[in-house]
Structures are given as structure tokens and as C-alpha cells.
Design a protein around this motif. Structure first.
Motif, short mmCIF file in Angstrom:
data_model
loop_
_atom_site.label_atom_id
_atom_site.label_comp_id
_atom_site.label_asym_id
_atom_site.label_seq_id
_atom_site.Cartn_x
_atom_site.Cartn_y
_atom_site.Cartn_z
N GLU A 286 1.70 -5.06 9.23
CA GLU A 286 1.81 -3.85 10.05
C GLU A 286 2.57 -2.76 9.32
O GLU A 286 2.16 -1.58 9.33
N ASP A 287 3.68 -3.11 8.69
CA ASP A 287 4.46 -2.10 7.97
C ASP A 287 3.68 -1.51 6.81
O ASP A 287 3.75 -0.30 6.56
N ALA A 292 0.78 3.14 4.62
CA ALA A 292 -0.44 3.71 4.06
C ALA A 292 -0.92 4.90 4.89
O ALA A 292 -1.36 5.92 4.35
N ALA A 293 -0.83 4.77 6.21
CA ALA A 293 -1.22 5.88 7.08
C ALA A 293 -0.31 7.08 6.89
O ALA A 293 -0.77 8.23 6.88
N LEU A 294 0.99 6.84 6.73
CA LEU A 294 1.92 7.94 6.52
C LEU A 294 1.69 8.63 5.18
O LEU A 294 2.02 9.81 5.02
N ARG A 295 1.13 7.91 4.21
CA ARG A 295 0.81 8.54 2.93
C ARG A 295 -0.47 9.35 3.00
O ARG A 295 -0.61 10.34 2.28
N VAL A 383 1.68 8.46 14.59
CA VAL A 383 0.81 7.75 13.65
C VAL A 383 1.12 6.26 13.66
O VAL A 383 0.20 5.42 13.66
N ALA A 384 2.39 5.90 13.69
CA ALA A 384 2.76 4.49 13.73
C ALA A 384 2.22 3.82 15.00
O ALA A 384 1.74 2.68 14.96
N ARG A 388 -0.49 0.71 15.18
CA ARG A 388 -0.18 -0.53 15.91
C ARG A 388 -1.27 -0.85 16.95
O ARG A 388 -1.71 -1.99 17.08
N ASP A 389 -1.70 0.17 17.70
CA ASP A 389 -2.71 -0.05 18.73
C ASP A 389 -4.03 -0.52 18.12
O ASP A 389 -4.64 -1.49 18.59
N ARG A 390 -4.50 0.18 17.07
CA ARG A 390 -5.77 -0.21 16.45
C ARG A 390 -5.65 -1.57 15.77
O ARG A 390 -6.61 -2.33 15.73
N LEU A 391 -4.47 -1.88 15.22
CA LEU A 391 -4.29 -3.17 14.58
C LEU A 391 -4.34 -4.30 15.61
O LEU A 391 -4.93 -5.37 15.35
#
Length: 478
Positions: A286-287, A292-295, A383-384, A388-391
Motif C-alpha cells: 500500500e505504501d 507512486a501515485a504521489l509521484r 490521493v492516498a 487505498r479504496d481502489r486497492l
């Protein structure tokens, strides 16, 4: 319309040339030249869009004709993999091309912003009096005046432009990833629909055989006509169950081929692994996915760019509170009393921030920096949460697929073996064996639908992450 009007004027002028003197004709020709040299009429936005659409359609038709795909369905089917489809779609996408052009423009703006802080120098010449020239005592001076930028002004402008480059790069990356996710989802959807149609065909074939068995049993009075009618109805329903997936496959395949620049009617065979039996994607932690999303997410890049811009504006506003040169001039004075080369002059002006201390600009920049920092924190939190929801959805869908594979598929295989063994030993009749076979085919259809939900969840997760999901692949950085 304007061209038609010009030719009409030409005809009228040629008709009047024989009956009138030359001067009026020349005057009319001059007026016509002014009309012809006028700015061309601008097309409406809709007309421009239609023209672009027609040009793109003609270019695509020519490309398809060159490749031979538009010529015939009799040509050998072209094989297309998922990676090839993604690469071709990127080359065909107008959105990706537009984003790349914006990124190039933003990069060019960095140098323009830095150069814009340096104003061009001025050549200044003092007044030359006529009486002094007549008395042979001319007095005048010439000089070059420059206006030096304040310390940090060029760097602040470059920082603002550089932030725009970061935003443009992130938007380009997201456009590419959205297109890739869409193309891969369509690719997987076609493969899954092919497998589902095959499984539905097996169900329909089994039910047709059941209907034939019931018809034969009616002939020997083993069952009633009602049983035969029910079996025939089940066979007809099974035939219609494949109509909707078949129509959906045609729609999705046509959309996929259109994305990659191929003729939707072209014979293309998609090449990929069987998704029904393929292992699940080993998702990263998850982290790792959140980082990766934050980048990659453009919202983060935009918020960070606004924070950098606010910091640069604050630094520039603070430099305005200190005295600085308004201009610096170097020159030379020419007069009879000047001893060569001792006529060099120097002049400078210094701005004193006495009446305007620029306190309001500093306060506004500081407030903007605080707002930008909070906006960045809010975007990080949002974004986090999305990741988390999609994961969770992807993991839940994957768990359903694994559970069904672990419980239902072994039972289906075991039932097939036992049915074959029972038929060999004549322990069960053909009707019961066909019923068990139909249940096995229906189980495979259910598995494929669970796999479709899982692949859809992966596509949504790929969109919010903006990078690879596989833990074995390195993170995609730009």
C-alpha cells in the motif's frame, strides 16, 4: 466568399476599362489591391473542427489503404499484443500529442522567463543645440543605460516557469497512463469475452444435446412432452445468452482498433495469455502504491508547483523592500572643453522604498504559501484515500477469483472425471451426465465474470496510481 467577390470586381473593372479614363481605373485597381491584401476571414471554430476531422479521416483512410487492412477481410488476420496496442494508441492519440506539445512549450518558457527579467539597454543621446553647432562649440553626450534586475528576480521567474513544466509533465504522464489503462482494459475485455463466448457455447451445446435426449425419451414414453418442451426452452435460452456478449465483443474490439489506428473491420487476432487461468498480479504494498501515485498524479504536481511559485513570489517581494538600482548609465560627453579620453560619465538611480514598503505583497505571498501548503496536504490525503479504496476493491475481487478457483474448479474437474467413469460403467444415464457437464460449463462462465470484475478493478487502480502495480516491476519515474 472573399475570393468570389474579388473575381467579380475584376470582371467589372475589365468591363469599365474601355469606357472610362485610365485614372479612375487605376483608382479602382488600388482599392481592389487593398481588398486583396486585407486579412483573410477567420473560420468559425466548428468549421475548423470539421476540417480537421475530415483531414484526419482522409489520412487514416490512406494509411489503412497502404497497409492493406482496408482492402480485405480475406487477408490473413494480423496478430496484435497488448504492448503493441498501447504503443500504437499512444502514437495515434491527439490528447497525448497535445500534452507533449504543452510540455515542450512549458520548457521553452523557462528561458523566456529568465530572459524577460533583463530589459534591453537604451542608447541615450543628449540634446544638440543649433546655436552651439553654428558657433562651433557643440556640446552633447551619448550613453548606454541599463536597468539591472533585482537579486533573485530571474531565479523567481524561472522557478515559476519550471513549476509549469512539472505540471505539464505530470499531465502528459497521466494522459499516457489513462490511455494505456483504457487500451489494456479493452484488450482484456475482448479476450475475456472470447473465453466467455466459448464457455457459453459449451453450455448451449450441452443443452441442445439434452433436448435431443429428452426428445428421444419422449419417443419411447420415458418422459412427457413437458420435459421435452422445458429442455428445448433451456437450449433456446442458452443460445440467446451469447448474443449480448457477442455484440459487446464487436463494440469493444472496434473501439480498440480505432484507438490504435486500424480499421474496425480489419481481421485482427488478439494475442495474450488466457486470463481465466492466469495468476493474479502480485500487487505492491500500500505504501509503495501511494508513493507512486504521489509521484505521478498531476494534482500533486500542480499543488507543489503552486507552493514553489508562492515561495518564489515571496522571495521576490522581500527583495523589493530593499534599495536597488533603477538604472545604471555609462556614457561619454563630447565638447570642445573635453580632454580626450577623459569625457567618460557615470550615472545611476536608486529606488528608495520609503512610501511603498511592499509589505502587502510580502503578506499576500506568505498567505499564498500557507494556502498552497494546505492544498498540497489535502491533495496528498485525497490521493492516498483513493489508492487505498481502489486497492481494497482489487484485493477483494482477486480474493473472490482465488476462492472460486480453489473451490469450484477442482470440483468441476473431479465431477468430469467421475461422470466419464460412471458412463463407462453404465452407472448413470446420458441425461444426468449432460446435466453435470452443463453445470461445469456454467461454473467456467461464472469464473470468467469474476475475472472480468478483477481486471476492471486493476484498471481503476492503475489509473489512480499512475504507474505499474506489479511488485516485481520497478517504479516508473520520469
Amino acid at each position: 466568399m472573399k475570393i468570389t467577390y474579388i473575381f467579380t470586381l475584376l470582371r467589372r473593372l475589365s468591363a469599365r476599362a474601355a469606357a472610362r479614363p485610365a485614372a479612375p481605373v487605376l483608382s479602382s485597381i488600388a482599392c481592389l489591391s487593398l481588398v486583396a491584401c486585407a486579412a483573410p476571414a477567420q473560420l468559425e471554430g466548428s468549421e475548423r473542427a470539421i476540417a480537421l476531422y475530415r483531414e484526419a479521416r482522409a489520412a487514416k483512410a490512406q494509411a489503412r489503404a497502404r497497409t492493406g487492412l482496408a482492402a480485405g477481410r480475406s487477408a490473413a488476420p494480423r496478430e496484435l499484443s497488448a504492448d503493441e496496442a498501447v504503443a500504437m494508441a499512444r502514437e495515434q492519440s491527439g490528447t497525448v500529442a497535445s500534452m507533449r506539445a504543452r510540455e515542450v512549450t512549458a520548457r521553452a518558457a523557462i528561458d523566456a522567463a529568465s530572459a524577460g527579467t533583463y530589459r534591453n539597454p537604451e542608447i541615450r543621446v543628449s540634446q544638440l543645440r543649433l546655436d552651439q553647432v553654428l558657433d562651433r562649440e557643440p556640446r552633447f553626450s551619448a550613453g548606454v543605460r541599463i536597468r539591472p534586475p533585482r537579486p533573485g528576480e530571474a531565479g523567481a521567474a524561472a522557478d515559476v516557469a519550471r513549476a509549469d513544466v512539472d505540471v505539464a509533465r505530470a499531465e502528459t504522464r497521466v494522459a499516457e497512463l489513462e490511455l494505456e489503462a483504457e487500451v489494456r482494459w479493452m484488450f482484456d475485455e475482448v479476450l475475456l469475452l472470447d473465453a466467455e463466448l466459448e464457455a457459453l457455447g459449451a453450455v448451449a451445446a450441452t443443452r441442445r444435446r439434452l433436448a435431443d435426449q429428452e426428445r428421444a425419451r419422449v419417443a419411447v414414453a420415458q418422459v412427457t412432452a413437458v420435459d421435452e418442451a422445458m429442455a428445448a426452452l433451456a437450449a433456446a435460452v442458452a443460445e440467446e445468452d451469447g448474443a449480448a456478449p457477442r455484440a459487446r465483443r464487436e463494440v469493444v474490439l472496434a473501439a480498440l482498433l480505432d484507438r490504435v489506428g486500424l480499421d474496425p473491420a480489419a481481421p485482427v487476432r488478439l494475442v495474450g495469455e488466457p486470463l481465466a487461468t492466469a495468476p493474479l498480479v502480485p500487487l505492491a504494498s500500500e505504501d509503495a502504491l501511494i508513493e507512486a501515485a504521489l509521484r505521478n498524479r498531476p494534482e500533486i504536481a500542480l499543488a507543489a508547483a503552486e507552493l514553489d511559485a508562492a515561495g518564489a513570489e515571496g522571495a521576490l517581494a522581500r527583495t523589493l523592500r530593499w534599495p536597488w538600482f533603477s538604472f545604471v548609465e555609462f556614457g561619454y560627453e563630447f565638447s570642445p572643453a573635453t580632454r580626450d579620453p577623459m569625457g567618460w560619465t557615470f550615472e545611476a538611480g536608486i529606488e528608495l522604498p520609503l512610501f511603498d514598503t511592499h509589505a502587502s505583497e510580502v503578506a499576500a505571498a506568505d498567505a499564498g504559501a500557507v494556502a498552497a501548503q494546505r492544498t498540497l496536504a489535502a491533495e496528498v490525503q485525497r490521493v492516498a484515500r483513493e489508492v487505498r479504496d481502489r486497492l481494497r476493491e482489487a484485493r477483494a475481487a482477486g480474493a473472490l477469483v482465488e476462492e472460486f478457483r480453489a473451490r469450484a474448479l477442482p470440483a468441476v474437474e473431479r465431477a468430469g472425471v467421475e461422470v466419464a467413469r460412471a458412463l463407462d460403467s453404465r452407472q448413470i444415464d446420458g441425461v444426468r451426465a449432460l446435466g453435470l457437464e452443463e453445470r461445469g460449463a456454467a461454473a467456467r462462465v461464472k469464473l470468467l465474470r469474476l475475472v472480468r470484475e478483477y481486471r476492471t478493478a486493476l484498471a481503476e487502480l492503475r489509473l489512480v496510481v499512475g504507474g505499474p502495480l506489479d511488485a516485481s516491476r520497478p517504479a516508473d519515474r520520469r
